[in-house]
Scaffold this motif. Structure first.
Motif, PDB file in Angstrom:
ATOM      1  N   PRO A 141       0.815  -1.216   0.000  1.00 35.40           N
ATOM      2  CA  PRO A 141       0.000   0.000   0.000  1.00 35.40           C
ATOM      3  C   PRO A 141       0.849   1.267   0.000  1.00 35.40           C
ATOM      4  N   GLY A 142       2.185   1.111  -0.013  1.00 32.55           N
ATOM      5  CA  GLY A 142       3.074   2.272  -0.013  1.00 32.55           C
ATOM      6  C   GLY A 142       3.740   2.480   1.326  1.00 32.55           C
ATOM      7  N   GLY A 143       4.228   3.694   1.544  1.00 32.78           N
ATOM      8  CA  GLY A 143       4.935   4.009   2.789  1.00 32.78           C
ATOM      9  C   GLY A 143       5.971   5.091   2.536  1.00 32.78           C
ATOM     10  N   GLN A 144       7.182   4.873   3.019  1.00 29.94           N
ATOM     11  CA  GLN A 144       8.237   5.878   2.956  1.00 29.94           C
ATOM     12  C   GLN A 144       8.801   5.991   1.535  1.00 29.94           C
ATOM     13  N   VAL A 145       8.698   7.175   0.938  1.00 28.25           N
ATOM     14  CA  VAL A 145       9.167   7.381  -0.435  1.00 28.25           C
ATOM     15  C   VAL A 145      10.676   7.212  -0.532  1.00 28.25           C
ATOM     16  N   ILE A 146      11.423   7.859   0.344  1.00 25.99           N
ATOM     17  CA  ILE A 146      12.883   7.797   0.281  1.00 25.99           C
ATOM     18  C   ILE A 146      13.354   6.356   0.436  1.00 25.99           C
ATOM     19  N   GLU A 147      12.667   5.589   1.273  1.00 21.57           N
ATOM     20  CA  GLU A 147      13.018   4.168   1.441  1.00 21.57           C
ATOM     21  C   GLU A 147      12.741   3.405   0.151  1.00 21.57           C
ATOM     22  N   ALA A 148      11.617   3.726  -0.515  1.00 17.05           N
ATOM     23  CA  ALA A 148      11.275   3.063  -1.780  1.00 17.05           C
ATOM     24  C   ALA A 148      12.331   3.343  -2.848  1.00 17.05           C
ATOM     25  N   LEU A 149      12.825   4.597  -2.901  1.00 10.83           N
ATOM     26  CA  LEU A 149      13.856   4.936  -3.879  1.00 10.83           C
ATOM     27  C   LEU A 149      15.140   4.157  -3.605  1.00 10.83           C
ATOM     28  N   ALA A 150      15.497   4.007  -2.341  1.00 12.95           N
ATOM     29  CA  ALA A 150      16.706   3.254  -1.988  1.00 12.95           C
ATOM     30  C   ALA A 150      16.551   1.782  -2.380  1.00 12.95           C
ATOM     31  N   ILE A 151      15.371   1.224  -2.134  1.00 10.85           N
ATOM     32  CA  ILE A 151      15.117  -0.171  -2.521  1.00 10.85           C
ATOM     33  C   ILE A 151      15.183  -0.307  -4.037  1.00 10.85           C
ATOM     34  N   GLY A 152      14.591   0.655  -4.739  1.00 14.12           N
ATOM     35  CA  GLY A 152      14.603   0.602  -6.189  1.00 14.12           C
ATOM     36  C   GLY A 152      16.006   0.632  -6.765  1.00 14.12           C
ATOM     37  N   ARG A 153      16.843   1.503  -6.259  1.00 12.11           N
ATOM     38  CA  ARG A 153      18.221   1.576  -6.772  1.00 12.11           C
ATOM     39  C   ARG A 153      18.967   0.268  -6.480  1.00 12.11           C
ATOM     40  N   MET A 154      18.678  -0.341  -5.343  1.00 13.76           N
ATOM     41  CA  MET A 154      19.319  -1.606  -5.001  1.00 13.76           C
ATOM     42  C   MET A 154      18.910  -2.709  -5.981  1.00 13.76           C
ATOM     43  N   ARG A 156      17.745  -2.302  -9.069  1.00  7.15           N
ATOM     44  CA  ARG A 156      18.286  -2.027 -10.404  1.00  7.15           C
ATOM     45  C   ARG A 156      19.761  -2.449 -10.476  1.00  7.15           C
ATOM     46  N   GLU A 157      20.503  -2.150  -9.424  1.00  7.78           N
ATOM     47  CA  GLU A 157      21.919  -2.542  -9.399  1.00  7.78           C
ATOM     48  C   GLU A 157      22.059  -4.055  -9.470  1.00  7.78           C
ATOM     49  N   ALA A 158      21.088  -4.765  -8.872  1.00  5.73           N
ATOM     50  CA  ALA A 158      21.124  -6.233  -8.894  1.00  5.73           C
ATOM     51  C   ALA A 158      20.575  -6.800 -10.192  1.00  5.73           C
ATOM     52  N   GLY A 159      20.074  -5.941 -11.097  1.00 10.80           N
ATOM     53  CA  GLY A 159      19.574  -6.391 -12.389  1.00 10.80           C
ATOM     54  C   GLY A 159      18.252  -7.124 -12.324  1.00 10.80           C
ATOM     55  N   LYS A 160      17.410  -6.790 -11.339  1.00 13.33           N
ATOM     56  CA  LYS A 160      16.132  -7.484 -11.174  1.00 13.33           C
ATOM     57  C   LYS A 160      15.053  -6.908 -12.092  1.00 13.33           C
ATOM     58  N   ASN A 161      14.076  -7.759 -12.407  1.00 15.64           N
ATOM     59  CA  ASN A 161      12.839  -7.333 -13.051  1.00 15.64           C
ATOM     60  C   ASN A 161      11.780  -7.150 -11.974  1.00 15.64           C
ATOM     61  N   THR A 162      10.712  -6.432 -12.290  1.00 15.46           N
ATOM     62  CA  THR A 162       9.621  -6.238 -11.334  1.00 15.46           C
ATOM     63  C   THR A 162       8.301  -6.620 -11.988  1.00 15.46           C
ATOM     64  N   SER A 172       0.880   4.261  -3.891  1.00 10.46           N
ATOM     65  CA  SER A 172       1.593   5.324  -3.207  1.00 10.46           C
ATOM     66  C   SER A 172       3.085   5.300  -3.552  1.00 10.46           C
ATOM     67  N   ALA A 173       3.951   4.928  -2.619  1.00  7.86           N
ATOM     68  CA  ALA A 173       5.391   4.893  -2.881  1.00  7.86           C
ATOM     69  C   ALA A 173       5.823   3.635  -3.621  1.00  7.86           C
ATOM     70  N   CYS A 174       4.991   2.613  -3.644  1.00  5.17           N
ATOM     71  CA  CYS A 174       5.355   1.338  -4.257  1.00  5.17           C
ATOM     72  C   CYS A 174       5.687   1.449  -5.747  1.00  5.17           C
ATOM     73  N   PRO A 175       4.966   2.276  -6.550  1.00  2.00           N
ATOM     74  CA  PRO A 175       5.321   2.355  -7.972  1.00  2.00           C
ATOM     75  C   PRO A 175       6.771   2.752  -8.235  1.00  2.00           C
ATOM     76  N   TYR A 176       7.427   3.423  -7.281  1.00  3.75           N
ATOM     77  CA  TYR A 176       8.829   3.769  -7.490  1.00  3.75           C
ATOM     78  C   TYR A 176       9.712   2.528  -7.424  1.00  3.75           C
ATOM     79  N   ILE A 177       9.301   1.525  -6.660  1.00  3.21           N
ATOM     80  CA  ILE A 177      10.019   0.248  -6.678  1.00  3.21           C
ATOM     81  C   ILE A 177       9.724  -0.476  -7.988  1.00  3.21           C
ATOM     82  N   LEU A 178       8.469  -0.446  -8.421  1.00  2.00           N
ATOM     83  CA  LEU A 178       8.112  -1.030  -9.717  1.00  2.00           C
ATOM     84  C   LEU A 178       8.999  -0.462 -10.819  1.00  2.00           C
ATOM     85  N   ALA A 179       9.271   0.846 -10.768  1.00  2.00           N
ATOM     86  CA  ALA A 179      10.056   1.521 -11.803  1.00  2.00           C
ATOM     87  C   ALA A 179      11.478   0.997 -11.902  1.00  2.00           C
ATOM     88  N   SER A 180      11.971   0.319 -10.872  1.00  2.58           N
ATOM     89  CA  SER A 180      13.379  -0.092 -10.835  1.00  2.58           C
ATOM     90  C   SER A 180      13.667  -1.293 -11.707  1.00  2.58           C
TER      91      SER A 180
END
Length: 265
Positions: A141-154, A156-162, A172-180
């Motif tokens: 359902p979302g949550g902390q945006v800055i935390e989502a961005l950090a998870i997303g960058r992690m 992407r660095e690991a080469g994962k699909n979503t 909410s903040a979850c789509p930013y992880i989807l974007a990674s």
């Protein structure tokens, strides 16, 4: 001529400090009340439909309930192999799942809380290669945006699909992880929703004191989306939707913005 203030003369330092303290408490109370009323204005009930109403083009804004973000009663069943609790965990959980017809995924389920990026980093570091599927499925359902961005960058660095699977919601903040994800696959029977959010954890800070932090946060978010290959114009859906509502993106909006690279069959 010397002025005298007989009443003030009787105030000692301790009483003066107490008066200043209580004055600060009173000011803080007024500011908190004003900020709360600004976010929860009194008046007639909202005309925005509730989460249980189906979404249609041009009718995509819904009242947001983080405990139940799936926006309709007849939501499709979860894929075989997925059995989620009726309420979201207070922070992300990480679990490998095998989805019939889809394969192995690392399922991230729950609210995005402070410290989840560090927890996920530890999980990834401690897992063997065979325990780390190429795809991360999201249910949040979302949550902390800055935390989502950090998870997303992690991720992407690991080469994962979503992926967003049928019956799952990413709000909410979850789509930013989807974007990674290098590949970002979304089921037409899943839900991706965006709205305004706070970048400062102090919810009692009046908005006019947080303008600089909000702008800085929006800048970081736009930079992140560009780095992920997503059109930052997708933020129009979040910036124009109040935090008590959610805007559900249609398949064409997901594809046009590149928040999804593919819609699942």
């Amino acid at each position: 001529m010397r002025l005298s203030f007989p009443k003030l003369a009787h105030l000692d330092i301790r009483r003066g400090l107490m008066m200043v303290l209580w004055l600060q408490v009173a000011i803080a109370a007024v500011m908190i009340a004003g900020d709360w009323l600004g976010r929860n204005p009194p008046g007639a009930p909202s005309s925005v439909p509730g989460m249980s109403d189906p979404v249609a083009p041009g009718d995509q804004r819904r009242r947001f309930d983080p405990d139940r973000p799936v926006p309709r009663r007849d939501a499709p069943a979860l894929p075989p192999g997925i059995d989620l609790p009726s309420t979201y965990p207070d922070r992300l959980t990480f679990e490998r799942k095998t989805i019939e017809g889809f394969g192995d995924v690392l399922l991230l389920n729950g609210s995005i809380a402070t410290g989840d990026a560090d927890r996920l980093s530890s999980y990834l570091d401690g897992a063997s290669t065979e325990d780390l599927p190429a795809t991360v499925a999201l249910s949040s359902p979302g949550g902390q945006v800055i935390e989502a961005l950090a998870i997303g960058r992690m991720l992407r660095e690991a080469g994962k699909n979503t992926a967003i699977l049928p019956g799952m919601a990413c709000m909410s903040a979850c789509p930013y992880i989807l974007a990674s994800g290098e590949q970002r696959r979304v089921s037409p029977e899943g839900y991706v929703g965006m709205h305004q959010h706070y970048y400062d954890e102090n919810l009692y800070m009046p908005a006019y004191f947080a303008v600089e932090e909000i702008q800085r946060g929006q800048g970081r978010t736009m930079e992140y989306l560009i780095d992920m290959g997503v059109d930052p114009g997708v933020m129009i859906y979040s910036l124009t939707t109040p935090p008590e509502d959610i805007y559900i993106l249609l398949p064409e909006e997901l594809l046009d913005s590149r928040l999804a690279t593919e819609m699942l069959d």
